[in-house]
Scaffold this motif. Sequence first.
Motif, PDB file in Angstrom:
ATOM      1  N   MET A 146      39.553  -7.140   9.282  1.00 13.11           N
ATOM      2  CA  MET A 146      38.638  -8.287   9.365  1.00 13.11           C
ATOM      3  C   MET A 146      37.617  -8.281   8.235  1.00 13.11           C
ATOM      4  O   MET A 146      37.187  -9.342   7.772  1.00 13.11           O
ATOM      5  CB  MET A 146      37.913  -8.274  10.711  1.00 13.11           C
ATOM      6  CG  MET A 146      38.695  -8.839  11.859  1.00 13.11           C
ATOM      7  SD  MET A 146      37.644  -9.066  13.309  1.00 13.11           S
ATOM      8  CE  MET A 146      38.858  -9.589  14.510  1.00 13.11           C
ATOM      9  N   LYS A 147      37.234  -7.093   7.794  1.00 15.79           N
ATOM     10  CA  LYS A 147      36.232  -7.017   6.724  1.00 15.79           C
ATOM     11  C   LYS A 147      36.772  -7.494   5.384  1.00 15.79           C
ATOM     12  O   LYS A 147      35.997  -7.734   4.461  1.00 15.79           O
ATOM     13  CB  LYS A 147      35.722  -5.584   6.608  1.00 15.79           C
ATOM     14  CG  LYS A 147      34.862  -5.157   7.802  1.00 15.79           C
ATOM     15  CD  LYS A 147      34.384  -3.722   7.677  1.00 15.79           C
ATOM     16  CE  LYS A 147      33.532  -3.333   8.883  1.00 15.79           C
ATOM     17  NZ  LYS A 147      33.043  -1.936   8.804  1.00 15.79           N
ATOM     18  N   THR A 148      38.095  -7.647   5.283  1.00 16.90           N
ATOM     19  CA  THR A 148      38.677  -8.177   4.049  1.00 16.90           C
ATOM     20  C   THR A 148      38.658  -9.701   4.038  1.00 16.90           C
ATOM     21  O   THR A 148      38.915 -10.313   2.998  1.00 16.90           O
ATOM     22  CB  THR A 148      40.127  -7.689   3.877  1.00 16.90           C
ATOM     23  OG1 THR A 148      40.941  -8.213   4.945  1.00 16.90           O
ATOM     24  CG2 THR A 148      40.195  -6.161   3.910  1.00 16.90           C
ATOM     25  N   VAL A 149      38.384 -10.318   5.179  1.00 20.22           N
ATOM     26  CA  VAL A 149      38.299 -11.781   5.247  1.00 20.22           C
ATOM     27  C   VAL A 149      36.932 -12.207   4.711  1.00 20.22           C
ATOM     28  O   VAL A 149      35.906 -11.705   5.158  1.00 20.22           O
ATOM     29  CB  VAL A 149      38.479 -12.275   6.698  1.00 20.22           C
ATOM     30  CG1 VAL A 149      38.364 -13.789   6.766  1.00 20.22           C
ATOM     31  CG2 VAL A 149      39.834 -11.821   7.246  1.00 20.22           C
ATOM     32  N   PRO A 150      36.867 -13.127   3.760  1.00 22.13           N
ATOM     33  CA  PRO A 150      35.585 -13.520   3.161  1.00 22.13           C
ATOM     34  C   PRO A 150      34.588 -14.030   4.199  1.00 22.13           C
ATOM     35  O   PRO A 150      34.934 -14.845   5.069  1.00 22.13           O
ATOM     36  CB  PRO A 150      35.978 -14.627   2.177  1.00 22.13           C
ATOM     37  CG  PRO A 150      37.418 -14.393   1.890  1.00 22.13           C
ATOM     38  CD  PRO A 150      38.011 -13.832   3.147  1.00 22.13           C
ATOM     39  N   MET A 151      33.334 -13.566   4.106  1.00 21.59           N
ATOM     40  CA  MET A 151      32.282 -13.999   5.017  1.00 21.59           C
ATOM     41  C   MET A 151      31.913 -15.459   4.790  1.00 21.59           C
ATOM     42  O   MET A 151      31.291 -16.089   5.655  1.00 21.59           O
ATOM     43  CB  MET A 151      31.053 -13.121   4.828  1.00 21.59           C
ATOM     44  CG  MET A 151      31.241 -11.675   5.268  1.00 21.59           C
ATOM     45  SD  MET A 151      31.559 -11.519   7.055  1.00 21.59           S
ATOM     46  CE  MET A 151      29.985 -12.072   7.717  1.00 21.59           C
TER      47      MET A 151
END
Length: 261
Positions: A146-151
Amino acid sequence: MLGVSAFVAYPLLLMIGTSLKSENELYMDSVGLLSSFHFENYVRVWEEARLARMFSNSIIVTAASLAGIVLLVTSASFAIARLRFRGSRLTYLLFFSGIFIPFQLSMVPLMIVIRAFGLYNNLFGLILVYVNLAIPFGIFLVAGYMKTVPMELDESARMDGCSDWTLYRKIIVPLIKPVTVTLIILQCIQIWNDFFLPNLLISTTANKTVTVGIMSFRGTFSTTWNLLMAGVTITLLPVMGFYLFTQKYIIGGMTAGAVKG
């Protein structure tokens, strides 16, 4: 690679060959080539071990456990990876630390809790244990992905009036499909093949899973190896088919989220 393939394939071929031998052929030449095919061993195993009931138990336990694992892991990972709150890093580390706790340390307390809540000999209790054991690794895997998905996706969605629940359900969950499928595959294989926990928490024949049920052909002083191997072969077929059909998702999901934690 051919040598490694032969090393891996030999036990499988020996298992299938043993399952197709009669008892006389097995005792005369346990590792020799087949002179005849005794498919009645499979029919006998299916009927004598009541594998139909045990297959249904395994399907129920596996499906319900996977549903609970996916729901809890993805929602907890969403909170840890996408929501800003004090202690999010500590919460992640607490979940992650569960990976390093050996199951042997929690086995006795687990039995005490299961018996205290009346969940011994109960498929629901077995499902709860599987869900609990899968959470640490699941959060490590899914939160990292999930942390690889852009904020920026979250910020754009909130500007359009999107709530956290809608953001999780309609945006994040579809985007993490590869790692979710990987989690399902790994846990499905683990739960379906597990012998220890069903043997520990289930004692009645009506609630046994298929991996425990086939061990009825293994006695204290003698073992009907051809029937036991036939049962093992039947047990392996569903999970092998499932793995071959979905194996392409495993490497992609594991590597995509493994480098960012």
